[in-house]
Design a protein around this motif. Structure first.
Motif, PDB file in Angstrom:
ATOM      1  N   ALA A 273      18.027  -8.612  -2.001  1.00 48.83           N
ATOM      2  CA  ALA A 273      19.267  -8.043  -1.885  1.00 48.83           C
ATOM      3  C   ALA A 273      18.955  -6.621  -2.089  1.00 48.83           C
ATOM      4  N   SER A 274      19.631  -5.507  -1.396  1.00 45.88           N
ATOM      5  CA  SER A 274      19.772  -4.115  -1.874  1.00 45.88           C
ATOM      6  C   SER A 274      20.929  -3.431  -1.536  1.00 45.88           C
ATOM      7  N   LEU A 275      21.369  -2.588  -2.251  1.00 38.38           N
ATOM      8  CA  LEU A 275      22.415  -2.073  -1.843  1.00 38.38           C
ATOM      9  C   LEU A 275      22.435  -0.531  -2.826  1.00 38.38           C
ATOM     10  N   GLY A 276      23.115   0.529  -2.403  1.00 34.12           N
ATOM     11  CA  GLY A 276      22.935   1.856  -3.074  1.00 34.12           C
ATOM     12  C   GLY A 276      23.947   2.784  -2.374  1.00 34.12           C
ATOM     13  N   THR A 277      24.042   3.853  -3.019  1.00 35.02           N
ATOM     14  CA  THR A 277      24.782   5.080  -2.560  1.00 35.02           C
ATOM     15  C   THR A 277      23.813   5.918  -1.441  1.00 35.02           C
ATOM     16  N   GLU A 278      24.850   6.536  -0.610  1.00 37.12           N
ATOM     17  CA  GLU A 278      24.162   7.143   0.500  1.00 37.12           C
ATOM     18  C   GLU A 278      23.070   8.119   0.091  1.00 37.12           C
ATOM     19  N   SER A 279      23.314   8.563  -1.600  1.00 32.73           N
ATOM     20  CA  SER A 279      22.400   9.765  -1.913  1.00 32.73           C
ATOM     21  C   SER A 279      20.952   9.353  -1.808  1.00 32.73           C
ATOM     22  N   PHE A 280      20.710   8.017  -1.843  1.00 36.23           N
ATOM     23  CA  PHE A 280      19.422   7.577  -1.988  1.00 36.23           C
ATOM     24  C   PHE A 280      18.870   7.314  -0.667  1.00 36.23           C
ATOM     25  N   GLY A 281      19.547   7.597   0.535  1.00 38.55           N
ATOM     26  CA  GLY A 281      18.804   7.446   1.956  1.00 38.55           C
ATOM     27  C   GLY A 281      18.377   6.160   2.340  1.00 38.55           C
ATOM     28  N   LEU A 282      17.279   6.188   3.162  1.00 40.24           N
ATOM     29  CA  LEU A 282      16.740   5.094   3.816  1.00 40.24           C
ATOM     30  C   LEU A 282      16.760   3.738   2.909  1.00 40.24           C
ATOM     31  N   GLY A 283      16.122   4.106   1.574  1.00 42.34           N
ATOM     32  CA  GLY A 283      16.023   2.890   0.671  1.00 42.34           C
ATOM     33  C   GLY A 283      16.920   2.489   0.292  1.00 42.34           C
ATOM     34  N   ALA A 284      18.183   2.705   0.529  1.00 43.32           N
ATOM     35  CA  ALA A 284      19.505   2.284   0.086  1.00 43.32           C
ATOM     36  C   ALA A 284      20.306   1.447   0.657  1.00 43.32           C
ATOM     37  N   ALA A 285      19.826   1.284   1.896  1.00 42.12           N
ATOM     38  CA  ALA A 285      20.766   0.415   2.952  1.00 42.12           C
ATOM     39  C   ALA A 285      20.822  -0.991   2.402  1.00 42.12           C
ATOM     40  N   ALA A 286      22.116  -1.242   2.570  1.00 39.87           N
ATOM     41  CA  ALA A 286      22.734  -2.417   2.045  1.00 39.87           C
ATOM     42  C   ALA A 286      21.906  -3.764   2.871  1.00 39.87           C
ATOM     43  N   PHE A 287      21.456  -4.563   1.958  1.00 39.51           N
ATOM     44  CA  PHE A 287      21.120  -5.953   2.742  1.00 39.51           C
ATOM     45  C   PHE A 287      21.392  -7.202   1.706  1.00 39.51           C
ATOM     46  N   PRO A 288      21.966  -8.114   2.118  1.00 41.67           N
ATOM     47  CA  PRO A 288      22.586  -8.386   3.407  1.00 41.67           C
ATOM     48  C   PRO A 288      23.723  -7.215   3.748  1.00 41.67           C
TER      49      PRO A 288
ATOM     50  N   ARG B 121       4.544 -16.683 -17.092  1.00 40.18           N
ATOM     51  CA  ARG B 121       3.603 -15.403 -17.551  1.00 40.18           C
ATOM     52  C   ARG B 121       4.577 -14.815 -18.393  1.00 40.18           C
ATOM     53  N   GLY B 122       5.897 -14.679 -17.683  1.00 41.09           N
ATOM     54  CA  GLY B 122       6.977 -13.572 -18.733  1.00 41.09           C
ATOM     55  C   GLY B 122       7.330 -12.392 -17.695  1.00 41.09           C
ATOM     56  N   ALA B 123       7.979 -11.416 -18.456  1.00 35.64           N
ATOM     57  CA  ALA B 123       8.610 -10.346 -17.849  1.00 35.64           C
ATOM     58  C   ALA B 123       7.872  -9.094 -18.116  1.00 35.64           C
ATOM     59  N   LEU B 124       7.515  -8.327 -17.084  1.00 38.58           N
ATOM     60  CA  LEU B 124       6.679  -6.888 -17.156  1.00 38.58           C
ATOM     61  C   LEU B 124       7.636  -6.053 -17.058  1.00 38.58           C
ATOM     62  N   TRP B 125       7.942  -4.889 -17.707  1.00 35.38           N
ATOM     63  CA  TRP B 125       8.953  -3.807 -17.364  1.00 35.38           C
ATOM     64  C   TRP B 125       8.323  -2.513 -17.589  1.00 35.38           C
ATOM     65  N   LEU B 126       8.759  -1.674 -16.298  1.00 45.33           N
ATOM     66  CA  LEU B 126       8.027  -0.491 -16.185  1.00 45.33           C
ATOM     67  C   LEU B 126       9.497   0.536 -15.920  1.00 45.33           C
ATOM     68  N   VAL B 127       8.895   1.766 -16.276  1.00 43.69           N
ATOM     69  CA  VAL B 127      10.042   2.835 -16.271  1.00 43.69           C
ATOM     70  C   VAL B 127       9.250   3.823 -15.733  1.00 43.69           C
ATOM     71  N   GLY B 128      10.061   4.842 -14.858  1.00 46.02           N
ATOM     72  CA  GLY B 128       9.208   6.200 -14.270  1.00 46.02           C
ATOM     73  C   GLY B 128      10.175   7.163 -13.607  1.00 46.02           C
ATOM     74  N   ARG B 129       9.930   8.063 -13.206  1.00 44.48           N
ATOM     75  CA  ARG B 129      10.833   9.111 -12.468  1.00 44.48           C
ATOM     76  C   ARG B 129      10.297   9.302 -10.898  1.00 44.48           C
ATOM     77  N   ILE B 130      11.395   9.374  -9.995  1.00 51.57           N
ATOM     78  CA  ILE B 130      10.859   9.534  -8.717  1.00 51.57           C
ATOM     79  C   ILE B 130      11.685  10.717  -8.238  1.00 51.57           C
ATOM     80  N   ASP B 131      11.523  11.024  -6.769  1.00 51.79           N
ATOM     81  CA  ASP B 131      12.125  12.033  -6.011  1.00 51.79           C
ATOM     82  C   ASP B 131      13.071  11.134  -5.170  1.00 51.79           C
ATOM     83  N   PRO B 132      14.273  11.272  -5.346  1.00 52.09           N
ATOM     84  CA  PRO B 132      15.313  10.446  -4.521  1.00 52.09           C
ATOM     85  C   PRO B 132      15.286  10.706  -3.002  1.00 52.09           C
ATOM     86  N   ALA B 133      14.748  11.980  -2.764  1.00 52.21           N
ATOM     87  CA  ALA B 133      14.709  12.485  -1.208  1.00 52.21           C
ATOM     88  C   ALA B 133      13.296  12.162  -0.799  1.00 52.21           C
TER      89      ALA B 133
END
Length: 217
Positions: A58-73, A127-139
């Motif tokens: 599943a995916s959803l997001g606001t338009e500001s995140f572009g192609l990667g934020a297209a809703a699914f379903p 095995r457990g859960a693994l947590w990651l955090v970073g910064r990205i360029d949304p465009a």
């Protein structure tokens, strides 16, 4: 603020992972051998893959995140109270280097005053859960695709290899986790390899999460 974002992402991510594990029968709780490699300075590396679109839950997001934020379903939508807040929420199946589905992951992206933060919560049965955090360029993805000649609303095929992250410091942080991962720290990179885009904007390709970790002292 980044810490608050990360913690929030973990809680929401773990809730979604638990829900997803209950509703998706492709989860096999038998432990598969981890595909880790020893690195020269005593740590270990492990690479995880997500295949698009087949591993997208599943995916959803606001338009500001572009192609990667297209809703699914396509029927998914953010609540009205959140509709104007820049964010992206994704849930995926996760594979090892052998192509085996070994767990699920949540990816949350939100805008901060001075940057955009991304948090990952990967959950592996036994095995457990693994947590990651970073910064990205949304465009970054949309800009790279435009440079490859992609026009919104049209299908596209080709080869795009994109290292997601702050251009000045593309590597993010591994901040431990639970069980097997509870005492690990280190770094990770997130790489998107796009091979096509459908008429509806659906992405085809892979997401690669490459981690290098060490035992915390």
């Amino acid at each position: 603020m980044l810490k608050v974002t990360f913690i929030s992402g973990i809680f929401f991510g773990l809730a979604a992972v638990v829900s997803g594990a209950g509703f998706y029968p492709w989860i096999d709780h038998e432990r598969l051998e981890s595909q880790t490699q020893v690195v020269p300075n005593g740590g270990r590396s492990e690479v995880f893959f997500i295949r698009l679109p087949v591993d997208r839950i599943a995916s959803l997001g606001t338009e500001s995140f572009g192609l990667g934020a297209a809703a699914f379903p396509a029927a998914l939508a953010l609540p009205e109270s959140l509709g104007t807040e820049p964010m992206q929420i994704d849930h995926f199946k996760v594979r090892d280097t052998g192509g085996n589905v070994i767990g699920v992951a949540s990816r949350h992206t939100v805008d901060l005053p001075d940057s955009t933060a991304v948090t990952w919560s990967l959950s592996f049965p036994s095995r457990g859960a693994l947590w990651l955090v970073g910064r990205i360029d949304p465009a970054g993805l949309d800009s790279a695709m435009a440079g490859m000649g992609y026009e919104p609303g049209e299908a596209w095929s080709g080869e795009l290899d994109l290292l997601v992250g702050d251009p000045q410091s593309p590597a993010g942080e591994v901040l431990g986790g639970t069980s097997e991962f509870s005492k690990l720290i280190g770094s990770f990179t997130e790489r998107w390899h796009i091979t096509g885009i459908g008429d509806a904007g659906e992405l085809r390709g892979t997401i690669e999460l490459a981690t290098t970790t060490f035992l915390a002292q």
